[in-house]
Design an enzyme around this catalytic site. Structure first.
Site, PDB file in Angstrom:
ATOM      1  N   SER A  53      55.129   6.851 -32.514  1.00 28.14           N
ATOM      2  CA  SER A  53      56.635   6.939 -32.638  1.00 28.14           C
ATOM      3  C   SER A  53      56.958   8.445 -33.314  1.00 28.14           C
ATOM      4  O   SER A  53      56.175   9.291 -33.724  1.00 28.14           O
ATOM      5  CB  SER A  53      57.431   6.019 -33.679  1.00 28.14           C
ATOM      6  OG  SER A  53      56.742   6.317 -35.019  1.00 28.14           O
ATOM      7  N   ASP A  80      64.093   6.160 -24.786  1.00 29.09           N
ATOM      8  CA  ASP A  80      64.832   5.045 -24.821  1.00 29.09           C
ATOM      9  C   ASP A  80      66.370   5.466 -25.205  1.00 29.09           C
ATOM     10  O   ASP A  80      66.744   5.913 -26.286  1.00 29.09           O
ATOM     11  CB  ASP A  80      64.424   4.479 -26.375  1.00 29.09           C
ATOM     12  CG  ASP A  80      65.496   3.184 -26.829  1.00 29.09           C
ATOM     13  OD1 ASP A  80      66.361   3.073 -26.055  1.00 29.09           O
ATOM     14  OD2 ASP A  80      65.109   2.487 -27.918  1.00 29.09           O
ATOM     15  N   GLU A  91      63.802   2.316 -21.076  1.00 31.04           N
ATOM     16  CA  GLU A  91      64.401   0.975 -21.734  1.00 31.04           C
ATOM     17  C   GLU A  91      65.894   0.702 -21.086  1.00 31.04           C
ATOM     18  O   GLU A  91      66.679   1.663 -21.170  1.00 31.04           O
ATOM     19  CB  GLU A  91      64.460   1.006 -23.239  1.00 31.04           C
ATOM     20  CG  GLU A  91      65.032  -0.049 -23.926  1.00 31.04           C
ATOM     21  CD  GLU A  91      64.329  -0.355 -25.290  1.00 31.04           C
ATOM     22  OE1 GLU A  91      64.847  -1.218 -25.881  1.00 31.04           O
ATOM     23  OE2 GLU A  91      63.489   0.290 -25.709  1.00 31.04           O
ATOM     24  N   HIS A 135      62.629  -5.860 -32.872  1.00 35.65           N
ATOM     25  CA  HIS A 135      61.563  -5.281 -33.791  1.00 35.65           C
ATOM     26  C   HIS A 135      61.386  -6.007 -35.209  1.00 35.65           C
ATOM     27  O   HIS A 135      62.285  -6.444 -35.831  1.00 35.65           O
ATOM     28  CB  HIS A 135      61.713  -3.903 -34.023  1.00 35.65           C
ATOM     29  CG  HIS A 135      61.568  -2.884 -32.769  1.00 35.65           C
ATOM     30  ND1 HIS A 135      62.693  -1.976 -32.531  1.00 35.65           N
ATOM     31  CD2 HIS A 135      60.850  -2.755 -31.909  1.00 35.65           C
ATOM     32  CE1 HIS A 135      62.452  -1.419 -31.485  1.00 35.65           C
ATOM     33  NE2 HIS A 135      61.287  -2.119 -30.993  1.00 35.65           N
ATOM     34  N   HIS A 155      58.666  -5.232 -25.582  1.00 31.22           N
ATOM     35  CA  HIS A 155      58.810  -4.544 -27.176  1.00 31.22           C
ATOM     36  C   HIS A 155      58.943  -5.754 -28.171  1.00 31.22           C
ATOM     37  O   HIS A 155      59.440  -6.928 -27.925  1.00 31.22           O
ATOM     38  CB  HIS A 155      60.057  -3.509 -27.147  1.00 31.22           C
ATOM     39  CG  HIS A 155      59.712  -2.255 -26.275  1.00 31.22           C
ATOM     40  ND1 HIS A 155      60.786  -1.345 -26.406  1.00 31.22           N
ATOM     41  CD2 HIS A 155      58.560  -1.740 -25.793  1.00 31.22           C
ATOM     42  CE1 HIS A 155      60.211  -0.270 -25.768  1.00 31.22           C
ATOM     43  NE2 HIS A 155      58.982  -0.732 -25.274  1.00 31.22           N
ATOM     44  N   GLY A 193      56.654  -7.240 -29.925  1.00 29.81           N
ATOM     45  CA  GLY A 193      55.795  -8.237 -29.699  1.00 29.81           C
ATOM     46  C   GLY A 193      55.293  -8.827 -31.147  1.00 29.81           C
ATOM     47  O   GLY A 193      54.816 -10.084 -30.841  1.00 29.81           O
ATOM     48  N   ASP A 196      53.249  -3.667 -33.568  1.00 31.81           N
ATOM     49  CA  ASP A 196      53.061  -2.654 -34.848  1.00 31.81           C
ATOM     50  C   ASP A 196      53.476  -3.414 -36.330  1.00 31.81           C
ATOM     51  O   ASP A 196      52.539  -3.272 -36.961  1.00 31.81           O
ATOM     52  CB  ASP A 196      54.443  -1.616 -34.547  1.00 31.81           C
ATOM     53  CG  ASP A 196      54.294  -0.488 -35.782  1.00 31.81           C
ATOM     54  OD1 ASP A 196      53.276  -0.320 -36.227  1.00 31.81           O
ATOM     55  OD2 ASP A 196      55.431   0.040 -35.760  1.00 31.81           O
ATOM     56  N   THR A 197      54.277  -4.015 -36.268  1.00 27.87           N
ATOM     57  CA  THR A 197      54.498  -4.842 -37.577  1.00 27.87           C
ATOM     58  C   THR A 197      53.357  -5.512 -38.159  1.00 27.87           C
ATOM     59  O   THR A 197      52.883  -5.325 -39.314  1.00 27.87           O
ATOM     60  CB  THR A 197      55.746  -5.680 -37.526  1.00 27.87           C
ATOM     61  OG1 THR A 197      56.872  -4.929 -36.965  1.00 27.87           O
ATOM     62  CG2 THR A 197      56.248  -6.094 -38.918  1.00 27.87           C
TER      63      THR A 197
END
Length: 356
Positions: free
Chosen positions: A59, A141, A171, A223, A262, A264, A286-287
């Site tokens: 990112s 995006d 996106e 997210h 996205h 996920g 990611d998280t």
């Protein structure tokens, strides 16, 4: 050993080949956000162990962190240099790790476009020297803009990127929640669900340039991780989209579009499997991995707290040094190992084990 795709960073038309192979064999590729060598190396190590392709992505904030938070980011210079440094690191080590990597940049909204401008320039220079680009692909995006403006800007960038045979991700619709300073927590509900007509509009426009593109179509994605029931995913939107485009353009292929999932992290196995069956070839994670890395460090610190209070002296003796406990290489490795365990589970969820 037979290998479907070569080791190293996949660029050019090879990227599309990998995505088409994923659709044909009904698996998806985890796209892992990284922030430095610890997470970069952990991703490559994991991909090598499961013998599967992986997407490593940065990112804008991740690129800045990789460069160093102490640097000035005026005109996106730190983000540009941090991303280039990451790319060089991966090009140098992917072959040694024996991994097949798609190297990508994540969400770039309109204010951050100078970041991508700088990276495209770096890609073009690298391409002239080595016949391949530094990055495999970039994501724009522009979902905050109107559909027409979104695609108009994406076309301009894609036309330039295509001269170096790069892939673009766009996106449509909006991924809810907050990531990298972009807050969509209070977005209108209808924007979380992309309509098939919107995807067809983008598909038709981009195909005039090249077929090296993938589309992140929103189907309720958010997210972050939330309590069960708080996120309403509707994977059937992806199925309807594929059917609509197949019919509109008279394709024999039942999954003409390569789609992206996205948000996920925290998704159920059933939701992931459905999305993959409808043509999702890339799934961002990611998280969950951020938390896993932190858990590895946290657990190490809790277990060894008596050895970390001072440099000399511990339960084994008041004059015994503690360097082998507080050395950052020790506890950062524990973070990497915890990160790897969770990432392997995502490879399994995505049917992506021994796919090479």
């Amino acid at each position: 050993m037979y290998k479907k795709f070569p080791f190293g960073v996949a660029t050019g038309n090879l990227v599309k080949e990998i995505f088409e192979y994923a659709k044909e064999n009904v698996f998806s590729i985890p796209a892992v956000n990284v922030i430095g060598s610890n997470t970069i190396n952990a991703v490559m190590e994991t991909a090598a162990e499961v013998n599967s392709p992986v997407i490593i992505q940065l990112s804008n904030g991740g690129a800045i962190f990789n460069a160093g938070k102490g640097l000035n980011n005026e005109k996106q210079k730190a983000a540009i240099q941090g991303a280039i440094a990451c790319a060089m690191h991966i090009h140098e080590l992917a072959l040694y790790y024996k991994t097949t990597v798609i190297l990508h940049t994540d969400h770039c909204s309109k204010p951050f476009l100078p970041w991508i401008d700088g990276l495209i320039e770096a890609n073009e220079k690298y391409y002239k020297s080595f016949g391949k680009t530094l990055f495999s692909s970039h994501m724009l995006d522009l979902s905050q803009e109107s559909l027409k403006d979104n695609i108009n800007i994406c076309e301009q960038y894609f036309d330039r990127m295509n001269k170096s045979k790069m892939t673009i991700e766009i996106e449509l619709g909006v991924t809810g929640g907050e990531e990298d300073g972009i807050d969509n927590s209070n977005i209108e509900n209808n924007k979380l669900y992309t309509q098939p007509e919107e995807v067809a509009y983008a598909y038709e426009r981009l195909m005039k340039i090249s077929d090296n593109f993938i589309i992140a179509a929103s189907f309720g994605n958010v997210h972050g991780v939330y309590r069960p029931g708080n996120v309403k995913l509707r994977p059937e939107i992806l199925k309807n989209t594929q059917e609509y485009i197949q019919k509109k353009f008279h394709f024999n292929n039942t999954k003409p579009v390569s789609l992206v999932f996205h948000g996920g992290s925290g998704s159920s196995d059933k939701e992931i499997q459905k999305a993959i069956s409808y043509g999702v070839v890339k799934m961002n994670v990611d998280t969950d991995l951020q938390y896993a890395f932190t858990c590895g460090v946290r657990d190490y610190m809790n277990k060894n707290k008596e050895y970390l209070k001072k440099q000399i002296g511990n339960p084994k003796g008041e004059h015994i040094p503690n360097k082998k406990y507080y050395d950052p290489r020790i506890w950062l490795r524990e973070g990497e190992k915890s990160f790897k365990r969770i990432l392997k589970k995502y490879f399994e969820y995505m049917n992506n084990i021994n796919t090479l």
